[in-house]
Scaffold this motif. Structure first.
Motif, PDB file in Angstrom:
ATOM      1  N   MET A 131      -4.140   4.006  -9.907  1.00 49.53           N
ATOM      2  CA  MET A 131      -4.376   4.753  -8.688  1.00 49.53           C
ATOM      3  C   MET A 131      -5.224   3.927  -7.734  1.00 49.53           C
ATOM      4  O   MET A 131      -6.241   3.371  -8.126  1.00 49.53           O
ATOM      5  CB  MET A 131      -5.078   6.080  -9.004  1.00 49.53           C
ATOM      6  CG  MET A 131      -5.568   6.750  -7.764  1.00 49.53           C
ATOM      7  SD  MET A 131      -5.645   8.542  -7.670  1.00 49.53           S
ATOM      8  CE  MET A 131      -4.406   9.162  -8.698  1.00 49.53           C
ATOM      9  N   LYS A 132      -4.795   3.851  -6.482  1.00 49.73           N
ATOM     10  CA  LYS A 132      -5.534   3.130  -5.445  1.00 49.73           C
ATOM     11  C   LYS A 132      -6.549   4.082  -4.819  1.00 49.73           C
ATOM     12  O   LYS A 132      -6.236   5.226  -4.513  1.00 49.73           O
ATOM     13  CB  LYS A 132      -4.596   2.610  -4.361  1.00 49.73           C
ATOM     14  CG  LYS A 132      -3.581   1.612  -4.854  1.00 49.73           C
ATOM     15  CD  LYS A 132      -4.237   0.312  -5.219  1.00 49.73           C
ATOM     16  CE  LYS A 132      -3.192  -0.708  -5.641  1.00 49.73           C
ATOM     17  NZ  LYS A 132      -3.767  -1.831  -6.328  1.00 49.73           N
ATOM     18  N   ARG A 133      -7.757   3.582  -4.616  1.00 47.74           N
ATOM     19  CA  ARG A 133      -8.817   4.365  -3.981  1.00 47.74           C
ATOM     20  C   ARG A 133      -9.018   3.855  -2.559  1.00 47.74           C
ATOM     21  O   ARG A 133      -9.385   2.689  -2.374  1.00 47.74           O
ATOM     22  CB  ARG A 133     -10.122   4.231  -4.750  1.00 47.74           C
ATOM     23  CG  ARG A 133     -10.092   4.852  -6.114  1.00 47.74           C
ATOM     24  CD  ARG A 133     -11.471   4.706  -6.750  1.00 47.74           C
ATOM     25  NE  ARG A 133     -11.485   5.363  -8.043  1.00 47.74           N
ATOM     26  CZ  ARG A 133     -11.876   4.793  -9.162  1.00 47.74           C
ATOM     27  NH1 ARG A 133     -12.308   3.556  -9.161  1.00 47.74           N
ATOM     28  NH2 ARG A 133     -11.860   5.463 -10.296  1.00 47.74           N
ATOM     29  N   ILE A 134      -8.812   4.739  -1.596  1.00 45.06           N
ATOM     30  CA  ILE A 134      -9.042   4.419  -0.194  1.00 45.06           C
ATOM     31  C   ILE A 134     -10.164   5.331   0.270  1.00 45.06           C
ATOM     32  O   ILE A 134     -10.006   6.552   0.311  1.00 45.06           O
ATOM     33  CB  ILE A 134      -7.768   4.633   0.644  1.00 45.06           C
ATOM     34  CG1 ILE A 134      -6.635   3.737   0.123  1.00 45.06           C
ATOM     35  CG2 ILE A 134      -8.051   4.372   2.125  1.00 45.06           C
ATOM     36  CD1 ILE A 134      -5.280   3.998   0.752  1.00 45.06           C
ATOM     37  N   LEU A 171       2.645   8.934  -3.835  1.00 44.06           N
ATOM     38  CA  LEU A 171       1.895   7.685  -3.960  1.00 44.06           C
ATOM     39  C   LEU A 171       0.657   7.923  -4.817  1.00 44.06           C
ATOM     40  O   LEU A 171      -0.023   8.939  -4.663  1.00 44.06           O
ATOM     41  CB  LEU A 171       1.463   7.181  -2.583  1.00 44.06           C
ATOM     42  CG  LEU A 171       2.581   6.883  -1.592  1.00 44.06           C
ATOM     43  CD1 LEU A 171       1.997   6.509  -0.232  1.00 44.06           C
ATOM     44  CD2 LEU A 171       3.477   5.765  -2.110  1.00 44.06           C
ATOM     45  N   ALA A 172       0.378   6.993  -5.690  1.00 46.16           N
ATOM     46  CA  ALA A 172      -0.809   7.092  -6.555  1.00 46.16           C
ATOM     47  C   ALA A 172      -2.015   6.606  -5.761  1.00 46.16           C
ATOM     48  O   ALA A 172      -2.492   5.484  -5.934  1.00 46.16           O
ATOM     49  CB  ALA A 172      -0.611   6.273  -7.815  1.00 46.16           C
ATOM     50  N   VAL A 173      -2.485   7.469  -4.858  1.00 42.65           N
ATOM     51  CA  VAL A 173      -3.572   7.119  -3.956  1.00 42.65           C
ATOM     52  C   VAL A 173      -4.577   8.259  -3.939  1.00 42.65           C
ATOM     53  O   VAL A 173      -4.208   9.426  -3.905  1.00 42.65           O
ATOM     54  CB  VAL A 173      -3.029   6.876  -2.519  1.00 42.65           C
ATOM     55  CG1 VAL A 173      -4.161   6.685  -1.535  1.00 42.65           C
ATOM     56  CG2 VAL A 173      -2.095   5.692  -2.491  1.00 42.65           C
ATOM     57  N   GLU A 174      -5.857   7.877  -3.962  1.00 39.74           N
ATOM     58  CA  GLU A 174      -6.943   8.839  -3.811  1.00 39.74           C
ATOM     59  C   GLU A 174      -7.656   8.495  -2.509  1.00 39.74           C
ATOM     60  O   GLU A 174      -8.152   7.384  -2.347  1.00 39.74           O
ATOM     61  CB  GLU A 174      -7.914   8.712  -4.981  1.00 39.74           C
ATOM     62  CG  GLU A 174      -9.152   9.573  -4.837  1.00 39.74           C
ATOM     63  CD  GLU A 174     -10.152   9.310  -5.950  1.00 39.74           C
ATOM     64  OE1 GLU A 174     -10.308  10.192  -6.798  1.00 39.74           O
ATOM     65  OE2 GLU A 174     -10.762   8.218  -5.959  1.00 39.74           O
ATOM     66  N   VAL A 175      -7.684   9.449  -1.589  1.00 39.14           N
ATOM     67  CA  VAL A 175      -8.337   9.238  -0.304  1.00 39.14           C
ATOM     68  C   VAL A 175      -9.521  10.203  -0.215  1.00 39.14           C
ATOM     69  O   VAL A 175      -9.350  11.413  -0.361  1.00 39.14           O
ATOM     70  CB  VAL A 175      -7.382   9.484   0.885  1.00 39.14           C
ATOM     71  CG1 VAL A 175      -8.071   9.136   2.199  1.00 39.14           C
ATOM     72  CG2 VAL A 175      -6.093   8.690   0.737  1.00 39.14           C
ATOM     73  N   LYS A 176     -10.714   9.643   0.013  1.00 35.47           N
ATOM     74  CA  LYS A 176     -11.921  10.461   0.127  1.00 35.47           C
ATOM     75  C   LYS A 176     -12.777   9.956   1.274  1.00 35.47           C
ATOM     76  O   LYS A 176     -12.699   8.786   1.648  1.00 35.47           O
ATOM     77  CB  LYS A 176     -12.745  10.408  -1.169  1.00 35.47           C
ATOM     78  CG  LYS A 176     -12.105  11.126  -2.335  1.00 35.47           C
ATOM     79  CD  LYS A 176     -13.053  11.157  -3.513  1.00 35.47           C
ATOM     80  CE  LYS A 176     -12.467  11.947  -4.666  1.00 35.47           C
ATOM     81  NZ  LYS A 176     -13.386  12.016  -5.802  1.00 35.47           N
ATOM     82  N   LYS A 216      -0.750   3.991   6.132  1.00 38.97           N
ATOM     83  CA  LYS A 216       0.145   2.825   6.104  1.00 38.97           C
ATOM     84  C   LYS A 216      -0.639   1.529   6.301  1.00 38.97           C
ATOM     85  O   LYS A 216      -0.398   0.548   5.619  1.00 38.97           O
ATOM     86  CB  LYS A 216       1.235   2.945   7.183  1.00 38.97           C
ATOM     87  CG  LYS A 216       2.342   3.894   6.822  1.00 38.97           C
ATOM     88  CD  LYS A 216       3.385   3.938   7.921  1.00 38.97           C
ATOM     89  CE  LYS A 216       4.497   4.891   7.579  1.00 38.97           C
ATOM     90  NZ  LYS A 216       5.505   4.988   8.653  1.00 38.97           N
ATOM     91  N   ARG A 217      -1.561   1.549   7.259  1.00 42.07           N
ATOM     92  CA  ARG A 217      -2.361   0.339   7.500  1.00 42.07           C
ATOM     93  C   ARG A 217      -3.202   0.005   6.280  1.00 42.07           C
ATOM     94  O   ARG A 217      -3.312  -1.159   5.883  1.00 42.07           O
ATOM     95  CB  ARG A 217      -3.257   0.528   8.721  1.00 42.07           C
ATOM     96  CG  ARG A 217      -4.306  -0.571   8.826  1.00 42.07           C
ATOM     97  CD  ARG A 217      -4.326  -1.273  10.141  1.00 42.07           C
ATOM     98  NE  ARG A 217      -5.168  -2.464  10.059  1.00 42.07           N
ATOM     99  CZ  ARG A 217      -6.339  -2.600  10.653  1.00 42.07           C
ATOM    100  NH1 ARG A 217      -6.818  -1.644  11.403  1.00 42.07           N
ATOM    101  NH2 ARG A 217      -7.019  -3.719  10.532  1.00 42.07           N
ATOM    102  N   ALA A 218      -3.812   1.015   5.673  1.00 37.26           N
ATOM    103  CA  ALA A 218      -4.653   0.773   4.499  1.00 37.26           C
ATOM    104  C   ALA A 218      -3.832   0.166   3.363  1.00 37.26           C
ATOM    105  O   ALA A 218      -4.258  -0.808   2.736  1.00 37.26           O
ATOM    106  CB  ALA A 218      -5.317   2.066   4.045  1.00 37.26           C
ATOM    107  N   ILE A 219      -2.660   0.713   3.121  1.00 36.89           N
ATOM    108  CA  ILE A 219      -1.802   0.195   2.041  1.00 36.89           C
ATOM    109  C   ILE A 219      -1.366  -1.232   2.354  1.00 36.89           C
ATOM    110  O   ILE A 219      -1.379  -2.098   1.470  1.00 36.89           O
ATOM    111  CB  ILE A 219      -0.599   1.132   1.808  1.00 36.89           C
ATOM    112  CG1 ILE A 219      -1.103   2.452   1.198  1.00 36.89           C
ATOM    113  CG2 ILE A 219       0.445   0.474   0.915  1.00 36.89           C
ATOM    114  CD1 ILE A 219      -0.066   3.546   1.131  1.00 36.89           C
TER     115      ILE A 219
END
Length: 110
Positions: free
Chosen positions: A1-4, A30-35, A96-99
């Protein structure tokens, strides 16, 4: 999981952005955690959780150089969210930019 992880003054408006980004990520499986966090928590969050990307709200762009200098060695992208995307709360564009930046593995100011 990606952490943004997003940072601003009090994590108020970035909480809205993080929620919109998370909604887009979830919709695309998407395996993303946004906090979102307050800039006061920056050091603790980065050293404890080692996020894959650090995004700064436009209102704290003045700390960009300091953050890049102090945490750039971790290798994650650090950038200021585009003010237009932020103002429109365009979670999809910011995600999108972060990824893209994670894939590039660069530190860059917008």
């Amino acid at each position: 999981m990606k952490r943004i992880y997003l940072f601003c003054d009090n994590a108020m408006s970035t909480s809205l952005m993080a929620a919109r980004m998370q909604k887009v990520a979830d919709a695309h499986n998407l395996a993303v955690e946004v906090k979102a966090f307050s800039q006061a928590q920056l050091e603790d969050i980065i050293t404890e959780f080692h996020p894959d990307a650090v995004l700064l709200g436009p209102q704290v762009k003045h700390i960009y150089e300091k953050v890049k200098e102090k945490y750039g060695h971790y290798g994650m992208p650090i950038f200021v969210i585009d003010p237009d995307d932020y103002g429109q709360m365009n979670g999809e564009r910011v995600l999108k930019r972060a990824i893209l930046e994670i894939k590039k593995g660069r530190n860059e100011k917008c």
